[in-house]
Design a protein around this motif. Sequence first.
Motif, PDB file in Angstrom:
ATOM      1  N   ALA A  61      -0.360  -1.224 -18.587  1.00 26.55           N
ATOM      2  CA  ALA A  61       0.445  -2.128 -17.759  1.00 26.55           C
ATOM      3  C   ALA A  61       0.413  -1.704 -16.305  1.00 26.55           C
ATOM      4  CB  ALA A  61       1.878  -2.168 -18.276  1.00 26.55           C
ATOM      5  N   ALA A  62       0.492  -0.398 -16.061  1.00 23.34           N
ATOM      6  CA  ALA A  62       0.473   0.092 -14.687  1.00 23.34           C
ATOM      7  C   ALA A  62      -0.891  -0.099 -14.033  1.00 23.34           C
ATOM      8  CB  ALA A  62       0.850   1.564 -14.671  1.00 23.34           C
ATOM      9  N   SER A  63      -1.969   0.012 -14.838  1.00 25.97           N
ATOM     10  CA  SER A  63      -3.315  -0.067 -14.275  1.00 25.97           C
ATOM     11  C   SER A  63      -3.791  -1.492 -14.039  1.00 25.97           C
ATOM     12  CB  SER A  63      -4.312   0.648 -15.204  1.00 25.97           C
ATOM     13  OG  SER A  63      -4.375  -0.018 -16.461  1.00 25.97           O
ATOM     14  N   VAL A  64      -3.059  -2.486 -14.586  1.00 18.78           N
ATOM     15  CA  VAL A  64      -3.472  -3.886 -14.402  1.00 18.78           C
ATOM     16  C   VAL A  64      -3.582  -4.228 -12.921  1.00 18.78           C
ATOM     17  CG1 VAL A  64      -2.654  -6.274 -14.635  1.00 18.78           C
ATOM     18  CG2 VAL A  64      -2.684  -4.776 -16.617  1.00 18.78           C
ATOM     19  N   ILE A  65      -2.701  -3.643 -12.100  1.00 20.76           N
ATOM     20  CA  ILE A  65      -2.734  -3.923 -10.671  1.00 20.76           C
ATOM     21  C   ILE A  65      -4.052  -3.453 -10.061  1.00 20.76           C
ATOM     22  CG2 ILE A  65      -1.694  -1.756  -9.875  1.00 20.76           C
ATOM     23  CD1 ILE A  65      -0.730  -5.208  -8.552  1.00 20.76           C
ATOM     24  N   GLY A  66      -4.729  -2.490 -10.747  1.00 20.91           N
ATOM     25  CA  GLY A  66      -6.018  -2.012 -10.265  1.00 20.91           C
ATOM     26  C   GLY A  66      -7.121  -3.045 -10.380  1.00 20.91           C
ATOM     27  N   VAL A  67      -6.895  -4.092 -11.185  1.00 19.07           N
ATOM     28  CA  VAL A  67      -7.876  -5.173 -11.319  1.00 19.07           C
ATOM     29  C   VAL A  67      -7.887  -6.038 -10.067  1.00 19.07           C
ATOM     30  CG1 VAL A  67      -8.463  -7.242 -12.667  1.00 19.07           C
ATOM     31  CG2 VAL A  67      -7.630  -5.190 -13.832  1.00 19.07           C
ATOM     32  N   VAL A  68      -6.775  -6.082  -9.357  1.00 14.27           N
ATOM     33  CA  VAL A  68      -6.658  -6.944  -8.173  1.00 14.27           C
ATOM     34  C   VAL A  68      -7.618  -6.454  -7.093  1.00 14.27           C
ATOM     35  CG1 VAL A  68      -5.092  -7.852  -6.417  1.00 14.27           C
ATOM     36  CG2 VAL A  68      -4.238  -7.362  -8.723  1.00 14.27           C
ATOM     37  N   PRO A  69      -8.513  -7.308  -6.593  1.00 15.73           N
ATOM     38  CA  PRO A  69      -9.440  -6.897  -5.527  1.00 15.73           C
ATOM     39  C   PRO A  69      -8.680  -6.484  -4.266  1.00 15.73           C
ATOM     40  CG  PRO A  69     -10.089  -9.011  -6.488  1.00 15.73           C
ATOM     41  CD  PRO A  69      -8.727  -8.705  -7.016  1.00 15.73           C
ATOM     42  N   LEU A  70      -9.207  -5.514  -3.548  1.00 23.34           N
ATOM     43  CA  LEU A  70      -8.527  -5.034  -2.349  1.00 23.34           C
ATOM     44  C   LEU A  70      -8.323  -6.121  -1.290  1.00 23.34           C
ATOM     45  CD1 LEU A  70      -9.969  -1.426  -1.864  1.00 23.34           C
ATOM     46  CD2 LEU A  70      -7.680  -2.091  -2.557  1.00 23.34           C
ATOM     47  N   PRO A  71      -9.280  -7.038  -1.077  1.00 26.72           N
ATOM     48  CA  PRO A  71      -8.999  -8.110  -0.104  1.00 26.72           C
ATOM     49  C   PRO A  71      -7.797  -8.970  -0.502  1.00 26.72           C
ATOM     50  CG  PRO A  71     -11.357  -7.947  -0.481  1.00 26.72           C
ATOM     51  CD  PRO A  71     -10.701  -7.063  -1.503  1.00 26.72           C
ATOM     52  N   VAL A  72      -7.610  -9.182  -1.818  1.00 31.30           N
ATOM     53  CA  VAL A  72      -6.449  -9.944  -2.286  1.00 31.30           C
ATOM     54  C   VAL A  72      -5.176  -9.151  -1.983  1.00 31.30           C
ATOM     55  CG1 VAL A  72      -5.281 -10.862  -4.335  1.00 31.30           C
ATOM     56  CG2 VAL A  72      -7.747 -11.169  -4.059  1.00 31.30           C
ATOM     57  N   LEU A  73      -5.212  -7.848  -2.251  1.00 30.95           N
ATOM     58  CA  LEU A  73      -4.061  -6.999  -1.930  1.00 30.95           C
ATOM     59  C   LEU A  73      -3.786  -6.996  -0.423  1.00 30.95           C
ATOM     60  CD1 LEU A  73      -4.639  -3.875  -4.196  1.00 30.95           C
ATOM     61  CD2 LEU A  73      -2.718  -5.443  -4.326  1.00 30.95           C
ATOM     62  N   GLY A  74      -4.860  -7.010   0.357  1.00 26.49           N
ATOM     63  CA  GLY A  74      -4.705  -7.017   1.802  1.00 26.49           C
ATOM     64  C   GLY A  74      -3.988  -8.257   2.299  1.00 26.49           C
ATOM     65  N   GLY A  75      -4.363  -9.418   1.766  1.00 26.81           N
ATOM     66  CA  GLY A  75      -3.712 -10.663   2.169  1.00 26.81           C
ATOM     67  C   GLY A  75      -2.235 -10.661   1.848  1.00 26.81           C
ATOM     68  N   ALA A  76      -1.895 -10.208   0.617  1.00 24.04           N
ATOM     69  CA  ALA A  76      -0.478 -10.132   0.235  1.00 24.04           C
ATOM     70  C   ALA A  76       0.233  -9.019   0.989  1.00 24.04           C
ATOM     71  CB  ALA A  76      -0.358  -9.901  -1.273  1.00 24.04           C
ATOM     72  N   GLY A  77      -0.506  -7.922   1.286  1.00 25.59           N
ATOM     73  CA  GLY A  77       0.087  -6.787   1.985  1.00 25.59           C
ATOM     74  C   GLY A  77       0.536  -7.131   3.393  1.00 25.59           C
ATOM     75  N   ILE A  78      -0.154  -8.066   4.042  1.00 28.91           N
ATOM     76  CA  ILE A  78       0.253  -8.472   5.386  1.00 28.91           C
ATOM     77  C   ILE A  78       1.680  -9.020   5.357  1.00 28.91           C
ATOM     78  CG2 ILE A  78      -0.179 -10.161   7.223  1.00 28.91           C
ATOM     79  CD1 ILE A  78      -3.185  -9.798   6.642  1.00 28.91           C
ATOM     80  N   VAL A  79       1.974  -9.830   4.324  1.00 29.95           N
ATOM     81  CA  VAL A  79       3.331 -10.367   4.180  1.00 29.95           C
ATOM     82  C   VAL A  79       4.298  -9.261   3.763  1.00 29.95           C
ATOM     83  CG1 VAL A  79       4.784 -12.030   2.963  1.00 29.95           C
ATOM     84  CG2 VAL A  79       2.453 -12.645   3.583  1.00 29.95           C
ATOM     85  N   LEU A  80       3.875  -8.459   2.795  1.00 28.43           N
ATOM     86  CA  LEU A  80       4.755  -7.423   2.241  1.00 28.43           C
ATOM     87  C   LEU A  80       5.150  -6.412   3.315  1.00 28.43           C
ATOM     88  CD1 LEU A  80       5.997  -6.417  -0.459  1.00 28.43           C
ATOM     89  CD2 LEU A  80       3.955  -5.016  -0.752  1.00 28.43           C
ATOM     90  N   PHE A  81       4.161  -5.890   4.047  1.00 28.43           N
ATOM     91  CA  PHE A  81       4.453  -4.878   5.060  1.00 28.43           C
ATOM     92  C   PHE A  81       5.057  -5.516   6.311  1.00 28.43           C
ATOM     93  CE2 PHE A  81       0.514  -2.678   3.122  1.00 28.43           C
ATOM     94  CZ  PHE A  81       1.259  -2.278   2.038  1.00 28.43           C
ATOM     95  N   GLY A  82       4.600  -6.730   6.624  1.00 27.36           N
ATOM     96  CA  GLY A  82       5.172  -7.438   7.766  1.00 27.36           C
ATOM     97  C   GLY A  82       6.638  -7.735   7.569  1.00 27.36           C
ATOM     98  N   SER A  83       7.040  -7.989   6.314  1.00 28.23           N
ATOM     99  CA  SER A  83       8.452  -8.270   6.045  1.00 28.23           C
ATOM    100  C   SER A  83       9.310  -7.030   6.270  1.00 28.23           C
ATOM    101  CB  SER A  83       8.634  -8.783   4.606  1.00 28.23           C
ATOM    102  OG  SER A  83       8.295  -7.783   3.664  1.00 28.23           O
ATOM    103  N   VAL A  84       8.730  -5.832   6.069  1.00 23.85           N
ATOM    104  CA  VAL A  84       9.460  -4.598   6.356  1.00 23.85           C
ATOM    105  C   VAL A  84       9.726  -4.503   7.862  1.00 23.85           C
ATOM    106  CG1 VAL A  84       9.406  -2.072   6.240  1.00 23.85           C
ATOM    107  CG2 VAL A  84       8.449  -3.426   4.364  1.00 23.85           C
ATOM    108  N   ALA A  85       8.679  -4.775   8.661  1.00 26.94           N
ATOM    109  CA  ALA A  85       8.852  -4.756  10.117  1.00 26.94           C
ATOM    110  C   ALA A  85       9.855  -5.819  10.558  1.00 26.94           C
ATOM    111  CB  ALA A  85       7.501  -4.988  10.800  1.00 26.94           C
ATOM    112  N   ALA A  86       9.780  -6.996   9.932  1.00 24.67           N
ATOM    113  CA  ALA A  86      10.720  -8.073  10.275  1.00 24.67           C
ATOM    114  C   ALA A  86      12.157  -7.667   9.968  1.00 24.67           C
ATOM    115  CB  ALA A  86      10.356  -9.345   9.514  1.00 24.67           C
ATOM    116  N   SER A  87      12.343  -6.922   8.873  1.00 23.51           N
ATOM    117  CA  SER A  87      13.673  -6.432   8.520  1.00 23.51           C
ATOM    118  C   SER A  87      14.201  -5.487   9.595  1.00 23.51           C
ATOM    119  CB  SER A  87      13.627  -5.727   7.165  1.00 23.51           C
ATOM    120  OG  SER A  87      14.861  -5.156   6.838  1.00 23.51           O
ATOM    121  N   GLY A  88      13.312  -4.658  10.131  1.00 23.97           N
ATOM    122  CA  GLY A  88      13.712  -3.759  11.208  1.00 23.97           C
ATOM    123  C   GLY A  88      14.090  -4.512  12.472  1.00 23.97           C
TER     124      GLY A  88
END
Length: 433
Positions: A322-349
């Motif tokens: 279950a934990a390794s399933v996230i490893g199937v996600v291609p890094l570019p896909v993670l990058g696209g979602a990460g922009i929102v995820l990490f950007g939301s942290v900055a927005a919270s600040g």
Amino acid sequence: MFTSGLQHVAAMYAGVVAPPMIVGPAVGLSATETAFLMGASLFTAGLATLLQTLGFWRIGAKLPFVNGVSFAGVTPMIAIGKGEGADAIPVIFGAIIVAGLLGFLAAPYFGKLVRFFPPVVTGTVITLIGISLLPVAFNWSQGGNRTAVDYGSMKNIGMAALTLAIVLVMRKFLRGFLQQISILLGLVAGTLIALPLHMTNFDAVRGADLIGFPTPFHFGAPQFQVAAIISMCIVMLVCMTESTADILALGRIVGRPADEKTIEGGLRADALGSALSPLFNGFMCSAFAQNIGLVAMTKVRSRFVVAAGGGILILLGLCPVAASVIGVVPLPVLGGAGIVLFGSVAASGIQTLAGAAMEKGENALIVAASVGIGLIPIAAPGFYHAFPKDLLVVLDSGISTGCVVAIGLNLAFNHLGARKAPVPAAADPVPAH
């Protein structure tokens, strides 16, 4: 209770697995070892959540409070372990253990020190956390491996852009539970689109067991280095500051305003969870603010529902597949979602800074200097190249340096020698309002 607890897990799952997913490759771990770290992080997040919700003695806020791996420690941990591979993990774990124990001892006094961490300090630090993580998302969007032939190709960046668009559209048009897990749904949608493009990698899943226990000190006995300990102690202070604000906010939402005893118990649970996490190969734990929003939205205020979510996290941690399933996600896909995820942290600040009385010139100066110095490792990575290696552990983390500068300038401008408001003379008439 189970479905409501599962909803809390869904809302914070991506946030729990993201830090080990960033730190693992950054220090040179393999995909299998990184997947192991992700499973351990789920397991320890479950333990920390149970400490907060159920608690014992004077440990735990006993509120519907979710704990998980803190983003604040990502950049300092990368600075500690850069290029060291698996040898860096025991150093990181040793620093977290010491920081957690010191945080546990400091918890009774921290409530009294909160006045030294006003919004101008906490907002600056949270903003720096988000900004410091964004380069990771940009690297993922290009493919993650700078030596690969297709690094930065239109195919990789196009996939990241498509995933980002999917997440934004889902966030706009979905409602309720589905809107809360829009990032998770975006990762699933992006991965499905990437399948026919041969951008997925199933190696981590193939090497994972169906059932497994996070072997204590899997990467070796913890090691204790002064520079690493200082860096993680700063992170512990940041985590305790964030958790204090979250406890206060959650107390208001559930109609049980947090007093000093509640804050003390919550911080003890944070610190103890952090100190115990390295035993099971997990990282520093702190509050997850997105789950506070979920409590407010659903009106389900029972701490036992969140405890059920903690139990689910432990079960996921005991299932490496279950934990390794996230490893199937291609890094570019993670990058696209990460922009929102990490950007939301900055927005919270930035949102926190909105309440920091920025009309005062001193506060604007504190933010300007702290953010400017905190951005040096990002904007000019080789800036401190001539400094001793032990100092680089702290200096290469914009979060650590920015936090120290913000605290120091806040003390200098707003506490030491601050001008007090004039007291009306006895003969002066006292206004009615």
